[in-house]
Design a protein around this motif. Sequence first.
Motif, PDB file in Angstrom:
ATOM      1  N   SER A 152      -0.029  -7.701   6.969  1.00 55.29           N
ATOM      2  CA  SER A 152       0.620  -6.567   7.621  1.00 55.29           C
ATOM      3  C   SER A 152       2.088  -6.517   7.223  1.00 55.29           C
ATOM      4  CB  SER A 152       0.500  -6.698   9.141  1.00 55.29           C
ATOM      5  OG  SER A 152       1.268  -5.703   9.786  1.00 55.29           O
ATOM      6  N   PHE A 178       0.706   4.033   1.462  1.00 49.67           N
ATOM      7  CA  PHE A 178       0.822   4.785   2.723  1.00 49.67           C
ATOM      8  C   PHE A 178       0.656   3.917   3.963  1.00 49.67           C
ATOM      9  CE2 PHE A 178      -1.424   7.468  -0.470  1.00 49.67           C
ATOM     10  CZ  PHE A 178      -0.369   8.319  -0.766  1.00 49.67           C
ATOM     11  N   GLU A 179      -0.253   2.964   3.914  1.00 48.33           N
ATOM     12  CA  GLU A 179      -0.604   2.168   5.085  1.00 48.33           C
ATOM     13  C   GLU A 179       0.340   0.969   5.247  1.00 48.33           C
ATOM     14  OE1 GLU A 179      -2.896   3.104   7.193  1.00 48.33           O
ATOM     15  OE2 GLU A 179      -3.496   4.821   5.979  1.00 48.33           O
ATOM     16  N   PRO A 180       0.488   0.468   6.479  1.00 45.54           N
ATOM     17  CA  PRO A 180       1.433  -0.629   6.745  1.00 45.54           C
ATOM     18  C   PRO A 180       0.880  -2.014   6.406  1.00 45.54           C
ATOM     19  CG  PRO A 180       0.429   0.071   8.788  1.00 45.54           C
ATOM     20  CD  PRO A 180      -0.114   0.995   7.729  1.00 45.54           C
ATOM     21  N   TYR A 181       0.532  -2.233   5.158  1.00 45.89           N
ATOM     22  CA  TYR A 181       0.121  -3.571   4.742  1.00 45.89           C
ATOM     23  C   TYR A 181       0.436  -3.783   3.263  1.00 45.89           C
ATOM     24  CZ  TYR A 181      -4.290  -1.794   2.609  1.00 45.89           C
ATOM     25  OH  TYR A 181      -5.225  -1.143   1.843  1.00 45.89           O
ATOM     26  N   LYS A 201     -10.196  -0.537   1.407  1.00 41.53           N
ATOM     27  CA  LYS A 201     -10.458  -0.684   2.838  1.00 41.53           C
ATOM     28  C   LYS A 201     -11.537  -1.716   3.127  1.00 41.53           C
ATOM     29  CE  LYS A 201      -8.982   4.000   4.048  1.00 41.53           C
ATOM     30  NZ  LYS A 201      -9.374   5.299   4.664  1.00 41.53           N
ATOM     31  N   ASN A 240      -6.780   4.205  -2.229  1.00 41.88           N
ATOM     32  CA  ASN A 240      -8.170   3.875  -1.911  1.00 41.88           C
ATOM     33  C   ASN A 240      -8.753   2.769  -2.784  1.00 41.88           C
ATOM     34  OD1 ASN A 240      -8.279   5.814   0.113  1.00 41.88           O
ATOM     35  ND2 ASN A 240      -8.976   7.418  -1.273  1.00 41.88           N
ATOM     36  N   HIS A 255       0.853  -1.187   0.000  1.00 35.89           N
ATOM     37  CA  HIS A 255       0.000   0.000   0.000  1.00 35.89           C
ATOM     38  C   HIS A 255       0.893   1.243   0.000  1.00 35.89           C
ATOM     39  CE1 HIS A 255      -2.885   3.038   1.392  1.00 35.89           C
ATOM     40  NE2 HIS A 255      -3.824   2.226   0.937  1.00 35.89           N
TER      41      HIS A 255
END
Length: 301
Positions: free
Chosen positions: A198, A181-184, A247, A230, A179
């Motif tokens: 993760s 930006f996100e930690p996954y 999400k 997104n 991703h």
Amino acid sequence: MSPGHLLASAGMDNTVSIWNVWSNVQKRARIFNFHRAAVKDVKWSQQGLSVLSCGYDCTSRLVDVEKGMEVRVFKEDQIVQVVKFSPDNHNIFLSGGSKGLLKLWDTRTGTVVHEYVRNLGPILDVEFTLDGKNLITSSDVSRTNLSENSIIVWDVSRQVPLSNQVYAEAYTCPCIRCHPFEPYFIAQSNGNYIAIFSTKPPFRLDKYKRYASHGVSGFPIKCNFSLDGNTVATGSSDGCIYFYNSKTCKLLKKVKAYEQACVDVVFHPTLPDVVASCSWNGEISVLERDSCHNWKGPTVN
């Protein structure tokens, strides 16, 4: 796709093609014939001035696009199946090949900086985490049946695996993407779904969420995140492009693109409403999303 108007494609005809996707006159701007066998993968440099390709001739090749000149050749004793530039050092790239060998190269010297050794099957995909400190690899486990080797998270500098049996199911994963930006990260599974993991130890699989409306069916189907993270877009064995909410995993749109399998789809690096895709039989298309959220566009080649 490059930061501008050009798209690069790898061909089974031993060529790398550079396409001017917005041109109505000459779509194919350049053809590079430096490889001696089919080309498996091609990546733009971070500056968009050169392309790095690899293939069945057991080499990776860095080419200056504007000059049309080969800058450097990186030779191996395996078919090179995938290459990836480091996100924190544009002079460094990782290669993965048919013998399960992983090598970190310096483009300035043409030498191997690190090697990542484990009893792996052919490397299917590689991906760096956002900070460039870890890398994630996917390999074919059908020969050894060691599912703990299917997906491995490595420490880049220490050259050691950080994970243990991240993905226990007996499916290969032809694509890994972090991703933005996100930690996954996500992994395309031949179980006909995209799994979510993760990027933090112990790199757990999310057992409650997955993207599962499309089909893989043994094809090397790729997937990618949108610029804002997104949306997840993926090819599919039914020739469609599937767009998911990243999400919620809800299917947002299904677009019929090809008669044969759609094997790759990627978002434009600066234009959020533009994607490029390709099919199993070599068709390339660029789609734009209109005000009604419909994806339409021409075939490039």
